[in-house]
Scaffold this active site. Structure first.
Site, PDB file in Angstrom:
ATOM      1  N   TYR A  28     -13.338  14.534 -18.653  1.00  0.00           N
ATOM      2  CA  TYR A  28     -13.891  13.175 -18.515  1.00  0.00           C
ATOM      3  C   TYR A  28     -15.151  13.180 -17.547  1.00  0.00           C
ATOM      4  O   TYR A  28     -14.773  13.726 -16.490  1.00  0.00           O
ATOM      5  CB  TYR A  28     -12.980  12.033 -18.200  1.00  0.00           C
ATOM      6  CG  TYR A  28     -13.303  10.775 -17.967  1.00  0.00           C
ATOM      7  CD1 TYR A  28     -13.314  10.039 -18.988  1.00  0.00           C
ATOM      8  CD2 TYR A  28     -13.221  10.150 -16.620  1.00  0.00           C
ATOM      9  CE1 TYR A  28     -13.963   8.600 -18.901  1.00  0.00           C
ATOM     10  CE2 TYR A  28     -13.518   9.148 -16.378  1.00  0.00           C
ATOM     11  CZ  TYR A  28     -13.907   8.206 -17.310  1.00  0.00           C
ATOM     12  OH  TYR A  28     -14.489   6.715 -17.189  1.00  0.00           O
ATOM     13  N   ARG A  33       0.844  -1.044  -0.116  1.00  0.00           N
ATOM     14  CA  ARG A  33       0.052  -0.228  -0.194  1.00  0.00           C
ATOM     15  C   ARG A  33       0.852   1.268  -0.043  1.00  0.00           C
ATOM     16  O   ARG A  33       0.600   2.251  -0.419  1.00  0.00           O
ATOM     17  CB  ARG A  33      -0.997  -0.051   1.089  1.00  0.00           C
ATOM     18  CG  ARG A  33      -2.193   1.221   1.012  1.00  0.00           C
ATOM     19  CD  ARG A  33      -3.302   1.111   1.968  1.00  0.00           C
ATOM     20  NE  ARG A  33      -2.902   0.494   3.179  1.00  0.00           N
ATOM     21  CZ  ARG A  33      -2.410   0.976   4.327  1.00  0.00           C
ATOM     22  NH1 ARG A  33      -2.089   2.223   4.170  1.00  0.00           N
ATOM     23  NH2 ARG A  33      -1.874   0.587   5.475  1.00  0.00           N
ATOM     24  N   LYS A  90      -6.420   2.452 -20.502  1.00  0.00           N
ATOM     25  CA  LYS A  90      -6.654   2.719 -21.739  1.00  0.00           C
ATOM     26  C   LYS A  90      -5.263   2.263 -22.379  1.00  0.00           C
ATOM     27  O   LYS A  90      -5.206   0.990 -22.821  1.00  0.00           O
ATOM     28  CB  LYS A  90      -6.786   4.074 -21.948  1.00  0.00           C
ATOM     29  CG  LYS A  90      -8.056   4.475 -21.198  1.00  0.00           C
ATOM     30  CD  LYS A  90      -9.588   4.017 -21.083  1.00  0.00           C
ATOM     31  CE  LYS A  90     -10.139   4.190 -19.869  1.00  0.00           C
ATOM     32  NZ  LYS A  90     -10.547   5.734 -19.497  1.00  0.00           N
ATOM     33  N   ASP A 150      -4.427  15.635 -17.640  1.00  0.00           N
ATOM     34  CA  ASP A 150      -4.937  14.076 -17.953  1.00  0.00           C
ATOM     35  C   ASP A 150      -4.510  13.892 -19.330  1.00  0.00           C
ATOM     36  O   ASP A 150      -4.660  14.540 -20.309  1.00  0.00           O
ATOM     37  CB  ASP A 150      -6.369  14.123 -18.099  1.00  0.00           C
ATOM     38  CG  ASP A 150      -6.994  12.687 -18.156  1.00  0.00           C
ATOM     39  OD1 ASP A 150      -6.119  12.025 -18.922  1.00  0.00           O
ATOM     40  OD2 ASP A 150      -8.087  12.231 -17.447  1.00  0.00           O
TER      41      ASP A 150
HETATM   42  C1  LIG Z   1     -10.977   6.390 -18.370  1.00  0.00           C
HETATM   43  C2  LIG Z   1     -10.693   7.768 -18.132  1.00  0.00           C
HETATM   44  C3  LIG Z   1     -10.491   8.327 -16.868  1.00  0.00           C
HETATM   45  C4  LIG Z   1     -10.712   7.309 -15.644  1.00  0.00           C
HETATM   46  O1  LIG Z   1      -9.815   6.526 -15.617  1.00  0.00           O
HETATM   47  P1  LIG Z   1     -10.268   4.972 -14.821  1.00  0.00           P
HETATM   48  O2  LIG Z   1      -9.087   3.886 -15.085  1.00  0.00           O
HETATM   49  O3  LIG Z   1     -11.548   4.593 -15.765  1.00  0.00           O
HETATM   50  O4  LIG Z   1     -10.517   5.262 -13.569  1.00  0.00           O
HETATM   51  C5  LIG Z   1      -9.725   9.460 -16.583  1.00  0.00           C
HETATM   52  N1  LIG Z   1      -9.752  10.330 -17.940  1.00  0.00           N
HETATM   53  C6  LIG Z   1      -9.772   9.787 -18.921  1.00  0.00           C
HETATM   54  C7  LIG Z   1      -9.448  10.732 -20.115  1.00  0.00           C
HETATM   55  C8  LIG Z   1     -10.140   8.675 -19.187  1.00  0.00           C
HETATM   56  O5  LIG Z   1     -10.476   8.309 -20.505  1.00  0.00           O
END
Ligand SMILES: *Cc1c(COP(=O)(O)O)cnc(C)c1O
Length: 383
Positions: A103, A49, A200, A175
């Site tokens: 998002y 953790r 992703k 992001d």
């Molecule tokens: C999917 C996504 C998130 C969130 O991520 P998780 O792995 O689903 O928690 C944040 N920002 C973008 C642009 C995303 O596509």
């Protein structure tokens, strides 16, 4: 592993972070499953953790190398990274500036968790500098961006935001999920913190959920406590699978982006398609900015608007290779209607305001053969 300093991205994907198996000379990072560690001997105190075990460090080091981050952390999801990042840096009374079209899950977190603890938020169109300045308060502490945005692939000028943040002493947070560090490195453009939904492109096979945060050591150290407290950590076995996936990140993402570029051009000239949203097209209103801040490619995400005579649901049902599904960034092509998926919880009125139509489909282009993807769309458009 000792690597020369100036290696290129492809080499980093393959080699950065790997912890050579000293015991047996294996070329991969061994999976260390222990969650209990001896304490009376001369070892550094470890506990998963705390995100200080070797498999976690291997993943962090690889992504740090790709993003040019001094230090980083891994989490059990992208939202886990966002939550620890923002909760770690913000206090009740703080104010943040957020790009208006982020998002949905991130916006939900901000509304339900940050506002609950007394952080105030201004959602602002970052293409308008005066609006950004107008939204500032004495309590503004952080600015949050996501570029390209979902689903209309709008860009935010990263270097402009970094300058704005410097000028007003804000922490800048980006992001970078859609672009990946292959095509865009926000830290190198002056941003303080970069975030990824590793679920992703990093995982790349639609089978692992994880998140990453990287940036300046001082900021990561502040966030580290929140990570430990919130407990959104990552298991060693998954870390190994992530390392393995990321060794081919460049191959997958480059190939998908090549497909996307060709498909975008083809779709733009298709009589059943009204409009294509892809930053690599000269018709994209921010094409010049795309060329300035993205390099080597424009990513593999796009959207397109079908002409009114095409039923978007029938179109998706007729596809044989491209799969109507949520999420993105896998080797397989996925497609979806934002009004039924990512933007379902938003009212029709708000979607109209954002410029999202029910005729829009978002397309996560995979690494299949371009000709097959093209033919699949071609036959599905014959209604
Ligand atoms: C999917 C996504 C998130 C969130 O991520 P998780 O792995 O689903 O928690 C944040 N920002 C973008 C642009 C995303 O596509």
């Amino acid at each position: 592993m000792k690597l020369p300093k100036l290696i290129q991205t492809a080499t980093k994907c393959v080699h950065s972070g790997t912890q050579i198996d000293e015991n047996q000379g294996g070329v991969n990072t061994p999976i260390h499953t222990s969650t209990a560690f001896k304490y009376l001997e001369d070892y550094e105190m470890k506990y998963p953790r705390m995100a200080n075990t070797s498999n976690q460090i291997a993943v962090v080091d690889k992504i740090n190398a790709l993003e040019g981050a001094e230090k980083g952390l891994v989490f059990s999801s992208g939202l886990g990274a966002i939550a620890a990042g923002l909760m770690g840096l913000l206090e009740p009374g703080d104010h943040i500036l957020v790009q208006s079209d982020i998002y949905g899950g991130t916006a939900h977190f901000m509304h339900h968790q940050l506002e609950r603890i007394g952080v105030t938020i201004s959602f602002v169109d970052f293409s308008d500098y005066t609006e950004m300045e107008k939204a500032l308060t004495a309590k503004t502490k952080l600015i949050y961006i996501e570029t390209p945005s979902n689903p209309l692939m709008k860009l935010t000028d990263i270097a402009m935001v970094a300058d704005f943040a410097n000028k007003h002493q804000l922490i800048s947070f980006a992001d970078n999920t859609f672009a990946t560090p292959l095509f865009q490195q926000p830290l190198n453009l002056g941003i303080d913190m970069v975030m990824h939904s590793g679920t992703k492109y990093f995982s790349g096979h639609s089978d692992i959920i994880f998140g990453y945060l990287g940036g300046k050591t001082s900021l990561i150290n502040e966030i580290k406590t929140a990570q430990v407290d919130f407990g959104s950590t990552l298991d060693a076995r998954l870390c190994y699978e992530i390392e393995r996936s990321m060794k081919t990140l460049h191959l997958r993402v480059e190939r998908a982006a090549e497909n996307a570029m060709e498909l975008a051009v083809w779709l733009e000239n298709n009589s059943s398609v009204e409009k294509v949203y892809y930053p690599g097209l000269p018709s994209h209103p921010q094409y010049e900015l795309a060329k300035k801040q993205m390099n080597g490619g424009f990513g593999a995400m796009m959207s397109f608007r079908l002409k009114p005579n095409i039923d978007p649901i029938l179109f998706q049902k007729k596809l044989n290779i491209i799969c109507p599904a949520v999420s993105l960034g896998g080797v397989e092509s996925l497609i979806g209607s934002p009004y039924l998926t990512s933007h379902k919880s938003i009212s029709q009125e708000e979607r109209d305001h954002m410029g999202i139509s029910n005729q829009d489909v978002r397309f996560s282009v995979g690494i299949e053969a371009y000709e097959d993807l093209k033919k699949d769309i071609e036959q599905a458009l014959k209604q």
